[in-house]
Design a protein around this motif. Structure first.
Motif: not given
Length: 85
Positions: A25-29, A36-39
């Motif tokens: 949940d925190r990473l999505r926010v 941040i970027t999500r790869t």
């Protein structure tokens, strides 16, 4: 997280005892806010890496100042909120 890319499991170990759901949940926010970027890396097994954006790197000085303040005032991560109340 300020040094290089991190996989989910590594973040979870560093932030123990955070639950997988809370971390997700925190990473999505953070991703939605451009911090941040999500790869996603295809393959077997599929894996995801997270990295700070320029906007995220701009927070480094703020976190460093907070870290100094916490240590100068004898607070700990576990007791920080309690001590400040």
């Amino acid at each position: 997280m300020f040094v290089g890319t991190k996989r989910f499991g590594e973040l979870r170990r560093r932030l123990h005892p955070i639950s997988p759901k809370t971390l997700t949940d925190r990473l999505r926010v953070l991703e939605e806010k451009g911090i941040i970027t999500r790869t996603l890396y295809p393959g077997v097994p599929l894996h995801v890496k997270y990295e700070l954006t320029k906007r995220g790197w701009n927070l480094l000085s703020i976190f460093a100042a907070m870290w100094v303040w916490v240590h100068e005032n004898g607070l700990s991560a576990e007791r920080g909120a309690e001590d400040m109340a």
